[in-house]
Design a protein around this motif. Structure first.
Motif, PDB file in Angstrom:
ATOM      1  N   LEU A  46       2.648  11.616  12.578  1.00 61.76           N
ATOM      2  CA  LEU A  46       2.810  12.372  13.661  1.00 61.76           C
ATOM      3  C   LEU A  46       4.446  12.936  13.697  1.00 61.76           C
ATOM      4  O   LEU A  46       4.470  14.060  14.211  1.00 61.76           O
ATOM      5  CB  LEU A  46       2.912  11.292  15.018  1.00 61.76           C
ATOM      6  N   ALA A  47       5.283  12.426  13.166  1.00 63.82           N
ATOM      7  CA  ALA A  47       6.605  12.641  13.121  1.00 63.82           C
ATOM      8  C   ALA A  47       6.614  14.200  12.182  1.00 63.82           C
ATOM      9  O   ALA A  47       7.442  15.005  12.446  1.00 63.82           O
ATOM     10  CB  ALA A  47       7.530  11.593  12.421  1.00 63.82           C
ATOM     11  N   SER A  48       5.755  13.985  11.191  1.00 62.20           N
ATOM     12  CA  SER A  48       5.669  15.275  10.370  1.00 62.20           C
ATOM     13  C   SER A  48       4.858  16.580  10.999  1.00 62.20           C
ATOM     14  O   SER A  48       4.732  17.516  10.209  1.00 62.20           O
ATOM     15  CB  SER A  48       5.276  14.863   8.959  1.00 62.20           C
ATOM     16  N   GLY A  49       4.238  16.307  12.116  1.00 60.27           N
ATOM     17  CA  GLY A  49       3.425  17.353  12.584  1.00 60.27           C
ATOM     18  C   GLY A  49       1.917  17.222  12.304  1.00 60.27           C
ATOM     19  O   GLY A  49       1.213  18.101  12.636  1.00 60.27           O
ATOM     20  N   ASN A  50       1.658  16.164  11.805  1.00 57.17           N
ATOM     21  CA  ASN A  50       0.222  15.638  11.569  1.00 57.17           C
ATOM     22  C   ASN A  50      -0.693  15.373  12.471  1.00 57.17           C
ATOM     23  O   ASN A  50      -0.991  14.121  12.831  1.00 57.17           O
ATOM     24  CB  ASN A  50      -0.091  14.925  10.344  1.00 57.17           C
ATOM     25  N   TYR A  51      -0.777  16.425  13.603  1.00 54.23           N
ATOM     26  CA  TYR A  51      -1.309  15.687  14.924  1.00 54.23           C
ATOM     27  C   TYR A  51      -3.109  15.812  15.009  1.00 54.23           C
ATOM     28  O   TYR A  51      -3.690  14.835  15.460  1.00 54.23           O
ATOM     29  CB  TYR A  51      -0.941  16.565  15.877  1.00 54.23           C
ATOM     30  N   PHE A  52      -3.511  16.812  14.194  1.00 55.82           N
ATOM     31  CA  PHE A  52      -4.981  16.919  13.943  1.00 55.82           C
ATOM     32  C   PHE A  52      -5.694  16.757  12.825  1.00 55.82           C
ATOM     33  O   PHE A  52      -6.904  16.606  12.713  1.00 55.82           O
ATOM     34  CB  PHE A  52      -5.382  18.435  14.564  1.00 55.82           C
ATOM     35  N   GLY A  53      -4.658  16.388  11.734  1.00 56.13           N
ATOM     36  CA  GLY A  53      -5.511  16.102  10.655  1.00 56.13           C
ATOM     37  C   GLY A  53      -5.820  14.546  10.418  1.00 56.13           C
ATOM     38  O   GLY A  53      -5.702  13.727  11.300  1.00 56.13           O
ATOM     39  N   MET A  54      -6.296  14.323   9.189  1.00 59.06           N
ATOM     40  CA  MET A  54      -6.842  13.042   8.879  1.00 59.06           C
ATOM     41  C   MET A  54      -5.293  12.486   8.530  1.00 59.06           C
ATOM     42  O   MET A  54      -4.470  12.707   7.998  1.00 59.06           O
ATOM     43  CB  MET A  54      -7.549  12.714   7.737  1.00 59.06           C
ATOM     44  N   PRO A  55      -5.538  10.814   8.852  1.00 53.06           N
ATOM     45  CA  PRO A  55      -4.139  10.026   8.571  1.00 53.06           C
ATOM     46  C   PRO A  55      -3.983   9.947   7.078  1.00 53.06           C
ATOM     47  O   PRO A  55      -5.194   9.746   6.325  1.00 53.06           O
ATOM     48  CB  PRO A  55      -4.545   8.726   9.144  1.00 53.06           C
ATOM     49  N   SER A  56      -2.825   9.850   6.519  1.00 46.02           N
ATOM     50  CA  SER A  56      -2.348   9.692   5.155  1.00 46.02           C
ATOM     51  C   SER A  56      -2.720   8.399   4.705  1.00 46.02           C
ATOM     52  O   SER A  56      -3.091   8.167   3.639  1.00 46.02           O
ATOM     53  CB  SER A  56      -0.964  10.216   4.975  1.00 46.02           C
ATOM     54  N   SER A  57      -2.647   7.514   5.565  1.00 45.47           N
ATOM     55  CA  SER A  57      -2.973   5.901   5.248  1.00 45.47           C
ATOM     56  C   SER A  57      -3.622   5.328   6.892  1.00 45.47           C
ATOM     57  O   SER A  57      -3.227   6.024   7.734  1.00 45.47           O
ATOM     58  CB  SER A  57      -2.046   5.326   4.818  1.00 45.47           C
ATOM     59  N   LEU A  58      -4.296   4.462   6.739  1.00 42.10           N
ATOM     60  CA  LEU A  58      -4.966   3.735   7.793  1.00 42.10           C
ATOM     61  C   LEU A  58      -3.760   2.690   8.153  1.00 42.10           C
ATOM     62  O   LEU A  58      -3.724   1.600   7.585  1.00 42.10           O
ATOM     63  CB  LEU A  58      -6.116   2.935   7.557  1.00 42.10           C
ATOM     64  N   ALA A  59      -3.368   2.825   9.598  1.00 40.93           N
ATOM     65  CA  ALA A  59      -2.353   1.776  10.307  1.00 40.93           C
ATOM     66  C   ALA A  59      -2.970   0.925  11.335  1.00 40.93           C
ATOM     67  O   ALA A  59      -2.654   1.412  12.251  1.00 40.93           O
ATOM     68  CB  ALA A  59      -1.090   2.839  10.427  1.00 40.93           C
ATOM     69  N   PHE A  60      -3.707   0.268  10.699  1.00 39.96           N
ATOM     70  CA  PHE A  60      -4.252  -0.558  11.781  1.00 39.96           C
ATOM     71  C   PHE A  60      -3.469  -1.648  12.464  1.00 39.96           C
ATOM     72  O   PHE A  60      -3.503  -2.152  13.471  1.00 39.96           O
ATOM     73  CB  PHE A  60      -5.569  -1.608  11.190  1.00 39.96           C
ATOM     74  N   SER A  61      -2.181  -1.469  11.880  1.00 38.72           N
ATOM     75  CA  SER A  61      -1.134  -2.516  12.552  1.00 38.72           C
ATOM     76  C   SER A  61      -0.795  -1.926  13.786  1.00 38.72           C
ATOM     77  O   SER A  61       0.103  -2.509  14.487  1.00 38.72           O
ATOM     78  CB  SER A  61       0.051  -2.439  11.547  1.00 38.72           C
ATOM     79  N   ASN A  62      -1.008  -0.739  14.138  1.00 38.17           N
ATOM     80  CA  ASN A  62      -0.756  -0.066  15.650  1.00 38.17           C
ATOM     81  C   ASN A  62      -1.267  -0.951  16.452  1.00 38.17           C
ATOM     82  O   ASN A  62      -0.629  -1.240  17.486  1.00 38.17           O
ATOM     83  CB  ASN A  62      -1.179   1.538  15.577  1.00 38.17           C
ATOM     84  N   TYR A  63      -2.486  -1.600  16.173  1.00 39.51           N
ATOM     85  CA  TYR A  63      -3.113  -2.283  17.329  1.00 39.51           C
ATOM     86  C   TYR A  63      -2.357  -3.463  17.580  1.00 39.51           C
ATOM     87  O   TYR A  63      -2.103  -4.286  18.556  1.00 39.51           O
ATOM     88  CB  TYR A  63      -4.504  -2.665  16.987  1.00 39.51           C
ATOM     89  N   ALA A  64      -1.975  -4.416  16.558  1.00 41.85           N
ATOM     90  CA  ALA A  64      -0.889  -5.359  16.677  1.00 41.85           C
ATOM     91  C   ALA A  64       0.395  -5.113  17.296  1.00 41.85           C
ATOM     92  O   ALA A  64       0.916  -5.742  18.154  1.00 41.85           O
ATOM     93  CB  ALA A  64      -0.788  -5.855  15.369  1.00 41.85           C
ATOM     94  N   ASP A  65       0.752  -3.780  16.954  1.00 46.72           N
ATOM     95  CA  ASP A  65       2.064  -3.574  17.451  1.00 46.72           C
ATOM     96  C   ASP A  65       2.200  -3.174  19.104  1.00 46.72           C
ATOM     97  O   ASP A  65       3.022  -3.438  19.692  1.00 46.72           O
ATOM     98  CB  ASP A  65       2.475  -2.260  16.795  1.00 46.72           C
ATOM     99  N   VAL A  66       1.113  -2.948  19.485  1.00 49.24           N
ATOM    100  CA  VAL A  66       0.790  -2.466  20.806  1.00 49.24           C
ATOM    101  C   VAL A  66       0.788  -4.033  21.697  1.00 49.24           C
ATOM    102  O   VAL A  66       1.543  -3.940  22.705  1.00 49.24           O
ATOM    103  CB  VAL A  66      -0.810  -2.010  21.104  1.00 49.24           C
ATOM    104  N   PHE A  67       0.600  -5.034  21.180  1.00 46.60           N
ATOM    105  CA  PHE A  67       0.475  -6.372  21.700  1.00 46.60           C
ATOM    106  C   PHE A  67       1.803  -7.184  21.372  1.00 46.60           C
ATOM    107  O   PHE A  67       2.247  -7.743  22.234  1.00 46.60           O
ATOM    108  CB  PHE A  67      -0.487  -7.070  21.297  1.00 46.60           C
ATOM    109  N   THR A  68       2.258  -6.792  20.424  1.00 43.84           N
ATOM    110  CA  THR A  68       3.620  -7.420  20.076  1.00 43.84           C
ATOM    111  C   THR A  68       4.873  -6.491  20.822  1.00 43.84           C
ATOM    112  O   THR A  68       5.826  -7.198  21.121  1.00 43.84           O
ATOM    113  CB  THR A  68       3.788  -7.656  18.697  1.00 43.84           C
TER     114      THR A  68
END
Length: 281
Positions: A46-68
């Motif tokens: 997102l910082a590099s402007g990749n808003y609509f493309g596929m992710p460069s890697s899967l960051a499932f840690s986002n779900y953990a970060d939401v709770f922590t």
């Protein structure tokens, strides 16, 4: 006149239906697909402007970060504290008012019923200032109790319309037979009418649960702090003060959508039965 089933249409119409239906479904699901993809993107994308493309890697840690890293657990708990009492309160009131308006014939019946229905035609934006002032004067502002009480009052009109029409479609002979046997009115309601209302109660509980859980307007008007805000209003707090963390907001949105989806699938059988009961003889 109702449209003919697609199986009875021409071959061209059937082919067009089979082609257009998946396209329409994909277009309808695009926002949800976009949120789901964003929820597993790393912050660098997102910082590099990749808003609509596929992710460069899967960051499932986002779900953990939401709770922590955010009080989303508190927001979800607040949503349950508002939604569950609202569903119970509206069902209790609408079953009683629907029984009274659907069974008894008294002077002013239509007028009372009209008052319940008329509240649904009032634009809720008009009520913002008076409702806020009333909750402040009653000491209920910025409390889950005040938000739940408002939702109960506002949703009871629609629920009464639903229940009254459902009860009026029930066989009157059952009620008359119970009266002949000397059964009291409260026992008629509890032992005769209420068991027959289970499909309607299930359908209405799913609808009201979804309405209240997804409410954003009144959640932002009547609550202001993390201790009382439901999850719909609290999602915006996942953004940082200087940095927009849309991957966390998207992950939080997916988490927030799970309870009403689970509610629907658990009650799907009863929900469909309640909506279609009486559609065919």
């Amino acid at each position: 006149m109702f449209p003919r089933p697609i199986q009875q249409r021409s071959q061209v119409a059937q082919v067009g239906y089979q082609v257009l239906l998946p396209i329409a479904l994909i277009l309808w699901l695009l926002p949800l697909i976009g949120v789901a993809i964003t929820s597993v993107k790393p912050a660098s994308d997102l910082a590099s402007g990749n808003y609509f493309g596929m992710p460069s890697s899967l960051a499932f840690s986002n779900y953990a970060d939401v709770f922590t890293g955010s009080p989303i657990g508190q927001y979800i708990w607040n949503s349950f504290k508002v939604t569950i009492p609202t569903v119970i309160g509206t069902l209790v009131l609408s079953c009683l008012t629907g029984f009274a308006l659907g069974i008894y014939k008294f002077k002013g019946n239509i007028l009372v019923f009209f008052m319940f229905v008329a509240g649904n035609f009032v634009p809720f934006q008009i009520l913002m200032v008076p409702v806020r002032d009333m909750t402040v004067n009653l000491g209920l502002y910025n409390t889950t109790t005040g938000l739940a009480l408002f939702h109960i009052a506002f949703q009871t009109g629609f629920c009464t319309l639903f229940m009254r029409n459902f009860i009026r479609a029930l066989p009157r002979e059952l009620i008359e037979a119970a009266r002949v046997e000397g059964v009291s009115e409260i026992r008629i309601f509890w032992y005769v009418v209420l068991p027959l209302m289970r499909p309607a109660i299930a359908a209405l509980s799913v609808l009201i649960f979804t309405f209240i859980w997804n409410d954003y307007f009144w959640a932002t008007v009547l609550t202001t702090s993390a201790e009382t805000q439901p999850v719909t209003a609290g999602l915006y707090a996942l953004n940082g003060q200087w940095i927009a963390q849309w991957q966390l907001v998207s992950a939080g949105a997916i988490v927030a959508a799970l309870p009403p989806v689970a509610m629907f699938f658990l009650m799907q059988k009863h929900f469909i039965a309640g909506l279609t009961l009486g559609a065919v003889k």
